[in-house]
Write a protein that holds these residues in place. Structure first.
Motif: not given
Length: 300
Positions: A239-242, A244-248, A293-298
């Motif tokens: 779910l996290l990958a879906a 924020s991306g495959l790397v995360v 932190a991810l929310g700060q960027s999206v």
């Protein structure tokens, strides 16, 4: 005569200082015990989750956010204190370090704390409208039903606790006006914390068996429970990958797998389960900070 009066005054002053110190220590002791019953660190995580949801939905920080965060803190504290009161006998085996088993508090005191915290949470939630009030009522009811029966249903009871973690993120998104923005990150936390609740049944296995308590670990054994934890944590990473991306998502999966690896080698060993449980608590906080932190960027 003056010397005698001076000595009396000094003695009275020393007595007053001792009384002040004793009262201060007594108050501090009660506060610390209340924090233990509330599991304040866990309740603080629920409060943080509200702001994480709000930020992911595009909100910007303002002091007013402290009130909805306080709602989540108080609801979590109420559920934890109520659970401690209800499980007092069982905790003498599974969690003897908790306040009630060690004699620092009584079940009645824990019930009073739970009732007070839940009432105050509901009072503050009313300020934010019908949806907020309904959410608080649902959280109170879910927590009460979990403590009084749902925990006896393996996986279902654990999922209720996981859902409450996700609700905190959803509450922040709701008040920020974009609840749809937090569906995936909230679901990520639901899967993670449901898995963590299952891990607790491995740690509590000896006491639960002795009391005849039905849990995932007593029903399916350590290997079966560990398979469920692995599946849920894998779903959490997916779910996290879906979102924020495959790397995360891939990094999260590797971290979760490394955390579970010692337990797969010795699934029936309580000390290993305890260490994994402790690390997973830190990982839960890391997950919240990571989402923030991810929310700060999206977020806009």
């Amino acid at each position: 005569m003056n010397d005698e009066c001076g000595l009396q005054n000094a003695s009275a002053g020393a007595t007053n200082v001792r009384l002040i110190i004793q009262h201060f220590w007594l108050i501090t002791h009660h506060v610390l015990v209340a924090c233990e019953l509330a599991r304040a660190h866990s309740a603080a995580g629920a409060a943080l989750a509200v702001w994480v949801g709000a930020r992911l939905a595009g909100a910007h920080w303002a002091p007013g956010w402290l009130l909805p965060m306080a709602v989540a803190f108080l609801l979590s504290a109420a559920g934890n204190a109520d659970n401690d009161a209800h499980d007092a006998a069982l905790d003498r085996l599974n969690r003897p370090q908790r306040p009630i088993p060690r004699g620092a508090a009584t079940p009645a005191a824990a019930h009073s704390l739970a009732l007070g915290a839940a009432s105050l949470a509901l009072l503050v939630a009313l300020r934010f409208g019908p949806a907020s009030t309904l959410g608080a009522l649902v959280a109170i009811a879910a927590s009460a039903f979990y403590t009084r029966g749902l925990k006896q249903y393996p996986l279902l009871g654990n999922a209720v606790v996981g859902a409450l973690a996700g609700m905190a993120v959803g509450y922040g998104g709701l008040l920020a006006g974009r609840v749809t923005a937090v569906i995936l990150p909230g679901s990520t936390l639901v899967a993670f914390f449901t898995g963590r609740e299952l891990l607790k049944t491995l740690y509590d296995l000896p006491g639960d068996r002795a009391f005849g308590v039905r849990t995932a670990a007593t029903t399916w054994g350590p290997p079966g429970t560990l398979r469920l934890v692995s599946a849920l944590w894998g779903a959490s990473a997916g779910l996290l990958a879906a979102w924020s991306g495959l790397v995360v998502g891939g990094g999260a999966l590797a971290l979760l797998a490394s955390l579970l690896f010692p337990l797969w080698r010795r699934p029936a060993e309580r000390s290993v389960a305890g260490r994994v449980l402790a690390w997973s608590k830190a990982l839960g906080l890391l997950a919240l900070l990571g989402l923030l932190a991810l929310g700060q960027s999206v977020s806009p």
